[in-house]
Write a protein that holds these residues in place. Structure first.
Motif, PDB file in Angstrom:
ATOM      1  N   THR A  19      49.677  36.858  45.219  1.00  0.00           N
ATOM      2  CA  THR A  19      48.332  37.873  44.382  1.00  0.00           C
ATOM      3  C   THR A  19      47.364  37.517  45.221  1.00  0.00           C
ATOM      4  OG1 THR A  19      48.436  36.237  42.744  1.00  0.00           O
ATOM      5  CG2 THR A  19      49.449  37.885  42.466  1.00  0.00           C
ATOM      6  N   ALA A  20      46.726  36.581  45.311  1.00  0.00           N
ATOM      7  CA  ALA A  20      45.595  35.463  46.756  1.00  0.00           C
ATOM      8  C   ALA A  20      45.705  36.949  47.567  1.00  0.00           C
ATOM      9  CB  ALA A  20      46.097  33.982  46.553  1.00  0.00           C
ATOM     10  N   GLY A  54      46.263  39.685  31.805  1.00  0.00           N
ATOM     11  CA  GLY A  54      46.561  38.309  32.689  1.00  0.00           C
ATOM     12  C   GLY A  54      46.893  37.553  34.034  1.00  0.00           C
ATOM     13  N   GLU A  55      46.588  39.227  34.658  1.00  0.00           N
ATOM     14  CA  GLU A  55      46.208  39.020  35.994  1.00  0.00           C
ATOM     15  C   GLU A  55      44.958  37.878  36.626  1.00  0.00           C
ATOM     16  OE1 GLU A  55      48.335  39.123  38.738  1.00  0.00           O
ATOM     17  OE2 GLU A  55      47.244  38.811  39.633  1.00  0.00           O
ATOM     18  N   TYR A  56      45.524  36.929  37.187  1.00  0.00           N
ATOM     19  CA  TYR A  56      44.266  36.023  38.312  1.00  0.00           C
ATOM     20  C   TYR A  56      43.930  36.057  39.698  1.00  0.00           C
ATOM     21  CZ  TYR A  56      41.279  32.253  39.089  1.00  0.00           C
ATOM     22  OH  TYR A  56      40.825  30.605  39.100  1.00  0.00           O
ATOM     23  N   GLY A  57      44.804  36.218  39.919  1.00  0.00           N
ATOM     24  CA  GLY A  57      44.620  36.242  41.605  1.00  0.00           C
ATOM     25  C   GLY A  57      44.225  37.435  42.295  1.00  0.00           C
ATOM     26  N   ILE A  70      40.175  37.777  41.413  1.00  0.00           N
ATOM     27  CA  ILE A  70      39.026  37.050  41.255  1.00  0.00           C
ATOM     28  C   ILE A  70      38.246  37.240  42.597  1.00  0.00           C
ATOM     29  CG2 ILE A  70      39.845  35.419  39.861  1.00  0.00           C
ATOM     30  CD1 ILE A  70      39.774  34.009  42.621  1.00  0.00           C
ATOM     31  N   PRO A 105      40.786  36.016  32.159  1.00  0.00           N
ATOM     32  CA  PRO A 105      41.335  34.677  32.575  1.00  0.00           C
ATOM     33  C   PRO A 105      40.411  33.816  33.502  1.00  0.00           C
ATOM     34  CG  PRO A 105      42.789  36.353  32.831  1.00  0.00           C
ATOM     35  CD  PRO A 105      41.629  36.706  32.597  1.00  0.00           C
TER      36      PRO A 105
END
Lengths: 294, 283
Positions: free
Chosen positions: B116-117, B218-221, B224, B238
């Protein structure tokens, strides 16, 4: 059974009659929209990773990758995957054996619980370990008194990774072993094999491609996990930074080439995973359970 | 002995000649409990220990509410976009034959495989004002990176395979003879799609939507990097949990996490009901 009359209908049936497909202009339009969408959303992000990584030439690219912090991030990522993937393989096989080979009460509930980590935000997956092992955590005081470090160190990163990759192997093996039934195992046992031999020489060969498939997906996620690991790692450069976390640090320092260089390795891993996955589906489609979608 | 079922009574498991039940079930349960159940119940226990007034104060904090709104709102829009384009992509992959179909099909899984990053920094670079796509949108006055629109873009990327991979197998199973029958009875192509094909696909589309939605919430990477992370504007829930953790504000982090889990649970319940309903109506 080989009725010639039925045979002769086959080609006609296969050819797309105008009634069951769209008109040619409509087909072209639909395909154009779909390809444009996929191109913008899937292909361009992949291209830009390699484009940015090589923006300042091959020299800058290799230099970014030989940076000691990048090296240690790569080593840590490999280490974490090398611990957490085997753990989940053992669990996956064990859970699949219990669930697929036996009928017991509460089986459906257990299967649902195994899928639970997929519906939890990665950040929450990390948070639960902070609440458990952190300084203010439930076990924090006890751990400190005994000099055990879990959080902001490798054990915490491994735990968070195990949490997010927990279902991969099990959910691949359970339907596959259920589909195969118990016949082979019962035959082996009746011929005098013991339980371990039955598993090793009968069950494992039957599920090996499905197992490999699950391991492939498990590994890709283990090496690429960001949210959960980010919460428990503490971001100590050269010590607790995995590759995805190192990408973030470099990117936030405006070191685009460095960030994309490390990212290109992860993108390469993703591509290798996709190629192997596709090959497995093509060659052994029947031997991998009919459960796509994750 | 003729009434065997009645005599058998309640049994934890059916008898079997295969060994290893105790070992494998015991190990699986122990591992599940240690890795998943104890940590998750720790979260629930900690949020219950907060007490209602403190919990309510955190839950009704304007920043918390805004972050939840942004997370659930953008995830909903992204999942809706994916329903349209994901179904279309599945249709093209199932029904049309074109060179490279196998490769396109494999590419759909890229968001599953790409960390994801990596997706996050790639999308941000594309949609930044000087990026390949951002540059084209700039003259039109559309800003994507560092706005809520950027969050939607990242979640569309993340959620696409969920819809395609749920709808695709059901599409493959559709019996073409039904379409042919409808056509011979005089139905137009549009009528066939809306009256015959869509009802059969509806449950799968609902499932795909809910999977993409749950993942997006819930997704974060990936988010952001592109979101800009302005409180009240483009700060997802998150991220707010992470910010509270970094402030050592454990109660707030715990409470927001518990609210997210509860909302996701309610959502899953609603989706399950919707599915039962659509199966009854169309199935």
């Amino acid at each position: 059974m080989a009725d010639p009359e039925i045979k002769s209908y086959e080609p006609h049936h296969e050819s797309q009659s105008a009634a069951v497909t769209e008109s040619r202009p409509a087909r072209v339009a639909l395909m154009t929209v779909a390809f444009t969408f996929l191109g913008i959303f899937l292909l361009l992000p992949l291209i830009i990773v390699f484009n940015e990584a090589l923006a300042k030439g091959v020299g800058a690219y290799t230099q970014s990758l030989s940076d000691p912090d990048a090296r240690s991030a790569i080593r840590l990522t490999l280490l974490v995957a090398a611990i957490s993937v085997p753990l989940n393989i053992v669990f996956g096989i064990s859970a699949a054996w219990a669930i697929a080979k036996f009928e017991f009460k509460g089986k459906a509930f257990l299967t649902t619980l195994i899928d639970l980590p997929f519906s939890v935000s990665p950040v929450i997956s990390g948070l639960v370990y902070v609440l458990l092992f952190g300084a203010q955590g439930l076990l924090g005081g006890w751990l400190k008194a005994h000099g055990i470090v879990i959080l902001f160190a490798v054990p915490g990163i491994v735990l968070a990774t195990v949490f997010v990759t927990f279902p991969f192997v099990a959910r691949e093996l359970i339907p596959l072993m259920q589909e195969q039934g118990n016949g082979d195992e019962e035959a082996a046992l009746s011929l005098g094999a013991n339980g371990w031999q039955t598993f090793w020489y009968v069950t494992l060969p039957n599920v090996k491609w499905g197992l490999l498939y699950g391991v492939l997906l498990c590994n890709a996620r283990a090496m690429g996990e960001f949210g959960a690991v980010s919460v428990v790692s503490g971001h100590i450069r050269g010590l607790t930074n995995t590759m995805p976390l190192h990408v973030e640090i470099l990117y936030n320092e405006y070191n685009a080439v460095g960030a994309f260089a490390v990212a290109s390795l992860l993108a390469g891993l993703a591509l290798v995973t996709l190629v192997l996955k596709t090959l497995l589906e093509m060659r052994y489609g029947a031997e991998i359970a009919a459960t796509r979608g994750h | 002995m003729t009434t065997a079922p009645a005599q058998a009574g309640w049994r934890f498991r059916q008898p079997s000649v295969i060994p290893g039940f105790g070992l494998t079930l015991g190990f699986s349960l122990a591992y599940l409990t240690l890795i998943i159940l104890i940590p998750l119940s720790g979260l629930l226990w900690r949020s219950a220990a907060l007490g209602w007034p403190e919990f309510w104060a955190i839950a009704t904090d304007r920043r918390t509410i805004k972050a939840l709104e942004i997370s659930f709102g953008t995830a909903f829009i992204a999942a809706a976009v994916n329903v349209v384009f994901g179904t279309l992509v599945a249709w093209v992959l199932v029904r049309y034959r074109f060179p490279g179909r196998r490769i396109v099909d494999a590419m759909v899984d890229l968001p599953f495989a790409l960390p994801t990053a990596v997706a996050g920094i790639a999308l941000t670079t594309l949609y930044a004002p000087n990026g390949w796509i951002g540059k084209l949108l700039m003259p039109l006055g559309i800003k994507v990176a560092y706005t809520p629109l950027g969050i939607v873009i990242a979640l569309v990327f993340i959620g696409l395979p969920f819809v395609v991979r749920t709808v695709q197998p059901i599409m493959e199973e559709i019996d073409k003879e039904v379409e042919e029958a409808a056509a011979t009875l005089g139905a137009s192509r549009f009528q066939i799609i809306t009256r015959i094909l869509f009802p059969g696909l509806a449950p799968a589309i609902v499932t795909g939507f809910s999977l993409a939605f749950a993942r997006g919430v819930g997704e974060y990477g990936s988010v952001i990097f592109i979101a800009g992370n302005l409180p009240y504007k483009s700060e997802i829930a998150p991220l707010l949990i992470v910010i509270r953790l970094e402030e050592y504000n454990y109660p707030a982090a715990t409470a927001i996490a518990a609210i997210m889990l509860a909302l996701s649970f309610v959502m899953l319940l609603v989706v399950n009901l919707a599915q039962t309903w659509s199966r009854k109506r169309y199935g």
